[in-house]
Design a protein around this motif. Structure first.
Motif, PDB file in Angstrom:
ATOM      1  N   ALA A  33      -3.864   0.727 -14.147  1.00  0.00           N
ATOM      2  CA  ALA A  33      -3.537   1.603 -13.015  1.00  0.00           C
ATOM      3  C   ALA A  33      -3.764   0.787 -11.748  1.00  0.00           C
ATOM      4  CB  ALA A  33      -4.440   2.827 -13.025  1.00  0.00           C
ATOM      5  N   VAL A  34      -3.183   1.245 -10.628  1.00  0.00           N
ATOM      6  CA  VAL A  34      -3.279   0.494  -9.365  1.00  0.00           C
ATOM      7  C   VAL A  34      -3.643   1.426  -8.219  1.00  0.00           C
ATOM      8  CG1 VAL A  34      -1.919  -0.802  -7.639  1.00  0.00           C
ATOM      9  CG2 VAL A  34      -1.600  -1.276 -10.070  1.00  0.00           C
ATOM     10  N   VAL A  35      -4.558   0.953  -7.360  1.00  0.00           N
ATOM     11  CA  VAL A  35      -4.800   1.619  -6.078  1.00  0.00           C
ATOM     12  C   VAL A  35      -4.477   0.583  -5.000  1.00  0.00           C
ATOM     13  CG1 VAL A  35      -6.492   2.701  -4.555  1.00  0.00           C
ATOM     14  CG2 VAL A  35      -6.532   3.192  -7.010  1.00  0.00           C
ATOM     15  N   LEU A  36      -3.542   0.925  -4.129  1.00  0.00           N
ATOM     16  CA  LEU A  36      -3.065  -0.016  -3.104  1.00  0.00           C
ATOM     17  C   LEU A  36      -3.542   0.385  -1.717  1.00  0.00           C
ATOM     18  CD1 LEU A  36      -1.138  -2.193  -1.799  1.00  0.00           C
ATOM     19  CD2 LEU A  36       0.684  -0.475  -1.982  1.00  0.00           C
ATOM     20  N   LYS A  37      -4.118  -0.588  -0.998  1.00  0.00           N
ATOM     21  CA  LYS A  37      -4.441  -0.397   0.420  1.00  0.00           C
ATOM     22  C   LYS A  37      -3.470  -1.281   1.200  1.00  0.00           C
ATOM     23  CE  LYS A  37      -6.205  -1.602   3.888  1.00  0.00           C
ATOM     24  NZ  LYS A  37      -5.498  -1.771   5.172  1.00  0.00           N
ATOM     25  N   PRO A  38      -2.417  -0.676   1.780  1.00  0.00           N
ATOM     26  CA  PRO A  38      -1.451  -1.497   2.515  1.00  0.00           C
ATOM     27  C   PRO A  38      -1.999  -1.860   3.892  1.00  0.00           C
ATOM     28  CG  PRO A  38      -0.843   0.814   2.669  1.00  0.00           C
ATOM     29  CD  PRO A  38      -2.085   0.756   1.817  1.00  0.00           C
ATOM     30  N   ALA A  87       4.643   1.276   2.172  1.00  0.00           N
ATOM     31  CA  ALA A  87       3.828   1.473   0.962  1.00  0.00           C
ATOM     32  C   ALA A  87       4.032   2.890   0.417  1.00  0.00           C
ATOM     33  CB  ALA A  87       2.364   1.229   1.281  1.00  0.00           C
ATOM     34  N   LEU A  88       4.144   3.857   1.315  1.00  0.00           N
ATOM     35  CA  LEU A  88       4.348   5.237   0.849  1.00  0.00           C
ATOM     36  C   LEU A  88       5.726   5.382   0.198  1.00  0.00           C
ATOM     37  CD1 LEU A  88       2.625   7.117   3.814  1.00  0.00           C
ATOM     38  CD2 LEU A  88       1.778   6.865   1.468  1.00  0.00           C
ATOM     39  N   GLU A  89       6.687   4.610   0.678  1.00  0.00           N
ATOM     40  CA  GLU A  89       8.025   4.615   0.062  1.00  0.00           C
ATOM     41  C   GLU A  89       7.955   4.031  -1.357  1.00  0.00           C
ATOM     42  OE1 GLU A  89      10.713   5.990   1.232  1.00  0.00           O
ATOM     43  OE2 GLU A  89      11.977   5.292  -0.447  1.00  0.00           O
ATOM     44  N   LEU A  90       7.131   3.005  -1.518  1.00  0.00           N
ATOM     45  CA  LEU A  90       6.942   2.417  -2.850  1.00  0.00           C
ATOM     46  C   LEU A  90       6.311   3.448  -3.792  1.00  0.00           C
ATOM     47  CD1 LEU A  90       7.005  -0.177  -4.623  1.00  0.00           C
ATOM     48  CD2 LEU A  90       4.739  -0.744  -3.731  1.00  0.00           C
ATOM     49  N   GLU A  91       5.336   4.188  -3.260  1.00  0.00           N
ATOM     50  CA  GLU A  91       4.676   5.226  -4.056  1.00  0.00           C
ATOM     51  C   GLU A  91       5.705   6.280  -4.500  1.00  0.00           C
ATOM     52  OE1 GLU A  91       0.388   7.239  -3.400  1.00  0.00           O
ATOM     53  OE2 GLU A  91       1.884   7.877  -1.953  1.00  0.00           O
ATOM     54  N   ARG A  92       6.584   6.647  -3.558  1.00  0.00           N
ATOM     55  CA  ARG A  92       7.619   7.654  -3.866  1.00  0.00           C
ATOM     56  C   ARG A  92       8.543   7.143  -4.983  1.00  0.00           C
ATOM     57  NH1 ARG A  92       9.443   8.154   1.251  1.00  0.00           N
ATOM     58  NH2 ARG A  92       7.436   9.056   1.716  1.00  0.00           N
ATOM     59  N   LEU A  93       8.911   5.877  -4.893  1.00  0.00           N
ATOM     60  CA  LEU A  93       9.808   5.308  -5.913  1.00  0.00           C
ATOM     61  C   LEU A  93       9.180   5.388  -7.306  1.00  0.00           C
ATOM     62  CD1 LEU A  93      11.109   2.227  -3.924  1.00  0.00           C
ATOM     63  CD2 LEU A  93      12.596   3.834  -5.123  1.00  0.00           C
ATOM     64  N   VAL A 129      -8.428  -0.582 -13.693  1.00  0.00           N
ATOM     65  CA  VAL A 129      -7.795  -0.266 -12.402  1.00  0.00           C
ATOM     66  C   VAL A 129      -7.803  -1.520 -11.529  1.00  0.00           C
ATOM     67  CG1 VAL A 129      -7.794   1.222 -10.385  1.00  0.00           C
ATOM     68  CG2 VAL A 129      -8.633   2.107 -12.565  1.00  0.00           C
ATOM     69  N   ILE A 130      -6.620  -1.908 -11.089  1.00  0.00           N
ATOM     70  CA  ILE A 130      -6.477  -3.069 -10.203  1.00  0.00           C
ATOM     71  C   ILE A 130      -6.384  -2.560  -8.763  1.00  0.00           C
ATOM     72  CG2 ILE A 130      -5.007  -5.036  -9.577  1.00  0.00           C
ATOM     73  CD1 ILE A 130      -5.897  -5.518 -12.380  1.00  0.00           C
ATOM     74  N   GLY A 131      -7.216  -3.096  -7.890  1.00  0.00           N
ATOM     75  CA  GLY A 131      -7.117  -2.800  -6.460  1.00  0.00           C
ATOM     76  C   GLY A 131      -6.234  -3.856  -5.810  1.00  0.00           C
ATOM     77  N   ILE A 132      -5.305  -3.407  -4.977  1.00  0.00           N
ATOM     78  CA  ILE A 132      -4.442  -4.361  -4.269  1.00  0.00           C
ATOM     79  C   ILE A 132      -4.607  -4.122  -2.773  1.00  0.00           C
ATOM     80  CG2 ILE A 132      -2.052  -5.081  -3.831  1.00  0.00           C
ATOM     81  CD1 ILE A 132      -1.378  -4.368  -6.715  1.00  0.00           C
ATOM     82  N   GLN A 184      -1.611   4.794  -6.614  1.00  0.00           N
ATOM     83  CA  GLN A 184      -1.972   5.585  -5.435  1.00  0.00           C
ATOM     84  C   GLN A 184      -2.104   4.675  -4.222  1.00  0.00           C
ATOM     85  OE1 GLN A 184      -5.246   8.511  -6.397  1.00  0.00           O
ATOM     86  NE2 GLN A 184      -5.245   7.377  -8.308  1.00  0.00           N
ATOM     87  N   VAL A 185      -1.611   5.164  -3.100  1.00  0.00           N
ATOM     88  CA  VAL A 185      -1.674   4.391  -1.852  1.00  0.00           C
ATOM     89  C   VAL A 185      -2.753   4.986  -0.959  1.00  0.00           C
ATOM     90  CG1 VAL A 185      -0.408   3.771   0.248  1.00  0.00           C
ATOM     91  CG2 VAL A 185       0.739   3.689  -1.971  1.00  0.00           C
ATOM     92  N   MET A 186      -3.674   4.150  -0.506  1.00  0.00           N
ATOM     93  CA  MET A 186      -4.737   4.568   0.403  1.00  0.00           C
ATOM     94  C   MET A 186      -4.462   3.971   1.776  1.00  0.00           C
ATOM     95  SD  MET A 186      -7.161   6.332  -1.243  1.00  0.00           S
ATOM     96  CE  MET A 186      -5.827   7.262  -1.995  1.00  0.00           C
ATOM     97  N   VAL A 187      -3.903   4.788   2.658  1.00  0.00           N
ATOM     98  CA  VAL A 187      -3.556   4.311   4.006  1.00  0.00           C
ATOM     99  C   VAL A 187      -4.839   4.126   4.805  1.00  0.00           C
ATOM    100  CG1 VAL A 187      -2.501   5.060   6.171  1.00  0.00           C
ATOM    101  CG2 VAL A 187      -1.277   5.372   4.011  1.00  0.00           C
ATOM    102  N   GLY A 188      -4.923   3.036   5.553  1.00  0.00           N
ATOM    103  CA  GLY A 188      -6.108   2.858   6.389  1.00  0.00           C
ATOM    104  C   GLY A 188      -6.214   1.454   6.948  1.00  0.00           C
ATOM    105  N   GLU A 189      -7.291   1.264   7.724  1.00  0.00           N
ATOM    106  CA  GLU A 189      -7.546  -0.039   8.335  1.00  0.00           C
ATOM    107  C   GLU A 189      -8.506  -0.841   7.457  1.00  0.00           C
ATOM    108  OE1 GLU A 189      -8.876   0.620  12.366  1.00  0.00           O
ATOM    109  OE2 GLU A 189      -8.027   2.618  12.254  1.00  0.00           O
TER     110      GLU A 189
END
Ligand code: NAD
Length: 525
Positions: free
Chosen positions: A166-171, A179-185, A139-142, A197-202
């Protein structure tokens, strides 16, 4: 580090349009537990993805590419609304870059992932065959910034996915919707939702990702945050790629085409309102061209259109937030206080909207000014004269950063000679920034600009671990270097060293005869 008014509370964040201040959405922040759970889901799904054929993984990328091409207008408009860059620019520097990065992955993944033989130079080791295999990390964290909120994480994600991760993205907290649009695509393209998976946050959500059981981390952002991430990653030797800030110099030699070079300088300094890691942040012009260069830049700046990039012909949009604007003002004020001249701009454009700063041209700057040392990240072109090529190289290298640089000349040989002496990850001749749009080209810096590379084959290489597999071709024979040491063995080994590395043919021949004994040697143990 965001202490911005855009953040509503610790648990939610607000996405706003920097051009108007309009609230676009309020979103829940992912907690450390959410991040951990996402990681566990990704870890569970990844082995199935790795086991799929490269062809099947590519089929998903192909669908993603088709969908993005179909939805390009709405994606570009969302980028414009959440970051402020004109839609035309969003199309060119975000959507097109991602379509091209997808094509690169589709075309090169098979060849890249193929096993590669490792020929052995040492004659003794030719009783073995070696090969390299490339395996995904898991799993790659971005962790991504706001200034290229689509192309930066998407290019990295595509390279990670096609190689079986697999990827978990923190935009960035400033651009969660993109980022959520990328997830939808990816989901609409048929990718298992647990694989991206996109993890929204600060910041704390990003910190939670670094501390989670992620297998590798690709961080893009400021030097300060990058150092914090590296410190945390070092605690468990988590491998990281750091794509950090820049202070890219533009060197204009006396024989450069003035018309072309001035247009390039303005685009390089002002596109995305100067908020590009590869922006021209410092410009050095050879003295004989200095005055005409400044005059032509000044005239051309008057023709630039600043405004809201949605449905308009604006070329320069707002900056992302007020905090960024204040840094630009501080740098410009410091330069002026130390003797720089403002030839254009140098002020906010409050009459257009909350976050606009006029494209600014500064002359007579010197390398001791903050604007020539710290990342400004705004629409400012500071220009200084130089005399010789040696001076230009010295000024360009007088920086903690080393992301990219550009050299402008009609003389390719001279330009390449200057380029060879510049300490940077990329040096372009007669253009800048566009290397980011060349899917085959690596992207990354030296010095404080970071560690590792994204994009191209070197970017794919960051997504895999290399394993060397060695097969013995005479498995029934004990090896000459095993136990059973003694005087005779030492003479045979000495003979082998002479055979392989002896100074002349006689020594080699003698050594060869002695070392023959190694082949007949039967192990004592
Ligand atoms: P930033 O460092 O403030 O934030 C980057 C990301 O890190 C964000 O997602 C943020 O939430 C997250 N973060 C914040 N604190 C964290 C922590 N303690 N642990 C983990 N993650 C944390 O940078 P920014 O303002 O979003 O982006 C602008 C900077 O990024 C500029 O310096 C620019 O040059 C750089 N940048 C570099 C490249 C490159 O490729 N080299 C590309 C784009 C931007």
């Amino acid at each position: 580090m965001v202490t911005d008014a855009k953040i509503a509370s610790a648990a939610t964040l607000v996405s706003t349009n920097p051009a108007t201040g309009e609230v676009l959405a309020e979103l829940q922040c992912a907690s450390p537990e959410d991040v951990r759970n996402a990681l566990l889901r990704a870890k569970a799904a990844q082995p199935r993805w790795q086991a799929m054929s490269v062809r099947d993984r590519i089929a998903i990328l192909r669908k993603f590419q088709r969908l993005l091409s179909q939805r390009r207008d709405s994606v570009a408009q969302l980028i414009c609304r959440e970051v402020g860059k004109p839609t035309a620019e969003a199309l060119a520097t975000e959507v097109l870059v991602v379509l091209d990065a997808t094509e690169f992955c589709i075309r090169h993944a098979h060849r890249f992932l193929r096993e590669k033989p490792v020929p052995h130079g040492n004659i003794l080791m030719n009783i073995k065959r070696g090969k390299l295999v490339r395996e995904p990390y898991g799993v790659i964290g971005i962790i991504a910034p706001w200034n290229y909120p689509f192309s930066t994480p998407a290019s990295e994600t595509l390279a990670a996915l096609v190689t079986g991760n697999a990827v978990v993205l923190k935009p960035s907290e400033l651009t969660p919707l993109i980022a959520l649009e990328l997830e939808r695509l990816f989901r609409d393209a048929g990718l298992d939702p647990d694989l991206f998976q996109v993890m929204v946050g600060e910041g704390p959500t990003g910190a939670a990702l670094v501390e989670s059981p992620v297998d590798k981390l690709i961080f893009t952002g400021s030097v300060a945050t990058g150092k914090r991430v590296a410190e945390s990653a070092a605690q468990r030797l988590l491998p990281v790629v750091l794509e950090l800030g820049g202070k890219d110099p533009m060197i204009v030699l006396e024989d450069a085409n003035l018309e072309v070079t001035t247009s390039g300088a303005l685009w390089g300094a002002f596109m995305n309102a100067g908020q590009t890691c590869l922006s021209v942040e410092r410009c050095y012009v050879q003295r004989s061209l200095y005055a005409p260069f400044l005059e032509m830049c000044r005239k051309k700046i008057g023709k630039l259109r600043v405004g809201n990039g949605i449905g308009s012909e604006a070329e320069i949009g707002p900056m992302i937030h007020e905090r960024q604007l204040r840094i630009v003002e501080e740098h410009v004020n410091d330069a002026v206080a130390r003797g720089a001249r403002v030839l254009a701009g140098g002020r906010r454009l409050s009459e257009i909207g909350p976050n606009y700063y006029a494209p600014t041209l500064l002359a007579d700057v010197t390398n001791d000014m903050r604007i020539m040392q710290e990342e400004t990240f705004g629409p400012v072109l500071p220009v200084a004269p130089f005399d010789t090529d040696d001076d230009a190289v010295r000024l360009a290298n007088d920086s903690d950063f080393g992301l990219a640089a550009s050299v402008w000349t009609r003389n390719r040989r001279r330009g390449e000679a200057v380029a060879a002496r510049i300490k940077a990850g990329t040096v372009m001749l007669n253009d800048m920034i566009s290397s980011f749009g060349i899917a085959d080209a690596p992207h990354g810096g030296v010095k404080q600009s970071g560690i590792g590379r994204t994009h191209g084959e070197l970017g794919m290489q960051e997504m895999v671990q290399v394993k060397y597999i060695n097969v013995d071709l005479v498995p029934g024979v004990p090896k000459p270097w095993w136990f059973g040491y003694g005087k005779r063995y030492q003479q045979q080994m000495d003979g082998l060293v002479n055979f392989l590395f002896g100074r002349n043919w006689i020594a080699k021949l003698k050594g060869g005869l002695w070392s023959m004994g190694l082949l007949r040697r039967s192990s004592r143990i």
